[in-house]
Design a protein around this motif. Structure first.
Motif, PDB file in Angstrom:
ATOM      1  N   VAL A   1       0.837  -1.202   0.000  1.00 55.12           N
ATOM      2  CA  VAL A   1       0.000   0.000   0.000  1.00 55.12           C
ATOM      3  C   VAL A   1       0.871   1.251   0.000  1.00 55.12           C
ATOM      4  O   VAL A   1       2.053   1.199   0.333  1.00 55.12           O
ATOM      5  N   THR A   2       0.244   2.345  -0.367  1.00 53.15           N
ATOM      6  CA  THR A   2       0.877   3.659  -0.277  1.00 53.15           C
ATOM      7  C   THR A   2      -0.222   4.692  -0.048  1.00 53.15           C
ATOM      8  O   THR A   2      -1.405   4.368  -0.065  1.00 53.15           O
ATOM      9  N   THR A   3       0.185   5.913   0.142  1.00 56.87           N
ATOM     10  CA  THR A   3      -0.797   6.991   0.262  1.00 56.87           C
ATOM     11  C   THR A   3      -1.077   7.552  -1.132  1.00 56.87           C
ATOM     12  O   THR A   3      -0.215   7.474  -2.026  1.00 56.87           O
ATOM     13  N   PRO A   4      -2.238   8.135  -1.340  1.00 55.08           N
ATOM     14  CA  PRO A   4      -2.523   8.754  -2.637  1.00 55.08           C
ATOM     15  C   PRO A   4      -1.507   9.842  -2.995  1.00 55.08           C
ATOM     16  O   PRO A   4      -1.115   9.977  -4.150  1.00 55.08           O
TER      17      PRO A   4
ATOM     18  N   THR B   1       3.132  11.572  -6.520  1.00 53.35           N
ATOM     19  CA  THR B   1       4.455  12.186  -6.642  1.00 53.35           C
ATOM     20  C   THR B   1       5.573  11.188  -6.942  1.00 53.35           C
ATOM     21  O   THR B   1       6.671  11.587  -7.315  1.00 53.35           O
ATOM     22  N   HIS B   2       5.294   9.897  -6.806  1.00 55.29           N
ATOM     23  CA  HIS B   2       6.321   8.878  -7.017  1.00 55.29           C
ATOM     24  C   HIS B   2       5.807   7.721  -7.879  1.00 55.29           C
ATOM     25  O   HIS B   2       6.164   6.554  -7.650  1.00 55.29           O
TER      26      HIS B   2
ATOM     27  N   LYS C   1       8.142   0.845 -10.827  1.00 52.23           N
ATOM     28  CA  LYS C   1       9.364   0.028 -10.782  1.00 52.23           C
ATOM     29  C   LYS C   1       9.322  -0.964  -9.621  1.00 52.23           C
ATOM     30  O   LYS C   1       9.749  -2.115  -9.763  1.00 52.23           O
ATOM     31  N   LEU C   2       8.814  -0.526  -8.482  1.00 52.91           N
ATOM     32  CA  LEU C   2       8.723  -1.392  -7.319  1.00 52.91           C
ATOM     33  C   LEU C   2       7.823  -2.603  -7.604  1.00 52.91           C
ATOM     34  O   LEU C   2       8.177  -3.740  -7.303  1.00 52.91           O
ATOM     35  N   VAL C   3       6.681  -2.359  -8.202  1.00 47.94           N
ATOM     36  CA  VAL C   3       5.764  -3.451  -8.555  1.00 47.94           C
ATOM     37  C   VAL C   3       6.422  -4.380  -9.567  1.00 47.94           C
ATOM     38  O   VAL C   3       6.319  -5.606  -9.464  1.00 47.94           O
TER      39      VAL C   3
END
Length: 185
Positions: A123-126, A131-132, A138-140
């Motif tokens: 997960v991440t924040t919106p 912004t990234h 790339k991480l996925v």
């Protein structure tokens, strides 16, 4: 989500619960989940995966009001609670890795009741996603590449696992192939 955080799902990390099981002492009188009626059963922590799946299974088996469930603080303390008789059953992530597996018996595997459950996700924040986006893409991709590599290099996986964990436990050679067969990742 329930905690009030605004999160965005990026990828599923695991496709099933693996071999999460509830164990009893080998000499216990409990042989099926309905035998737990009137007993105490452990889970690890409040709001944990073990609490969620235990509640789900007890509800499916219509045992919600007949089994007392309680947190023990973790897998190890749950096994200690089983050993001492404080609870009838406790969760274990991989029964083959118990220190003295002959002392325990699997009462039930979670996958027998809930075969498909996504319990681990990225997960991440919106805001971070906006912004990234390149970084997350790339991480996925790296995650997918690592999983693909593992699925195609099983003998290397077993050796690497044993090296990282400084273990020559023969159970590892049984566990990893089963997880791959079940499409765990």
């Amino acid at each position: 989500n329930a905690s009030g955080l605004n999160l965005k799902l990026i990828w599923p990390s695991a496709n099933n619960i693996g071999d999460l099981s509830w164990v009893v002492r080998a000499d216990s009188p409990y042989h099926k989940i309905s035998d737990l009626k009137g007993q105490k059963v452990a889970f690890t922590q409040p709001q944990s995966t073990t609490e969620m799946v235990l509640r789900t299974i007890l509800q499916k088996e219509k045992l919600t009001n007949d089994v007392t469930i309680l947190p023990t603080g973790g897998i190890g303390p749950g096994i200690v609670a089983v050993d001492s008789g404080a609870v009838a059953a406790a969760p274990i992530e991989e029964p083959l890795l118990l220190k003295n597996p002959q002392n325990y018996r699997v009462l039930f595997h979670v996958t027998d009741y809930v075969p498909h459950i996504m319990f681990s996700v990225g997960v991440t924040t919106p805001e971070f996603a906006k912004t990234h986006a390149d970084f997350l893409t790339k991480l996925v991709a790296v995650h997918k590449e690592a999983v693909d590599y593992m699925y195609h290099n099983l003998p290397d996986d077993v050796a690497e696992y044993q090296k990282i964990w400084n273990s020559t436990d023969p159970a590892i050679a049984q566990i990893l192939p089963r997880l791959f067969k079940e499409n765990y990742w």
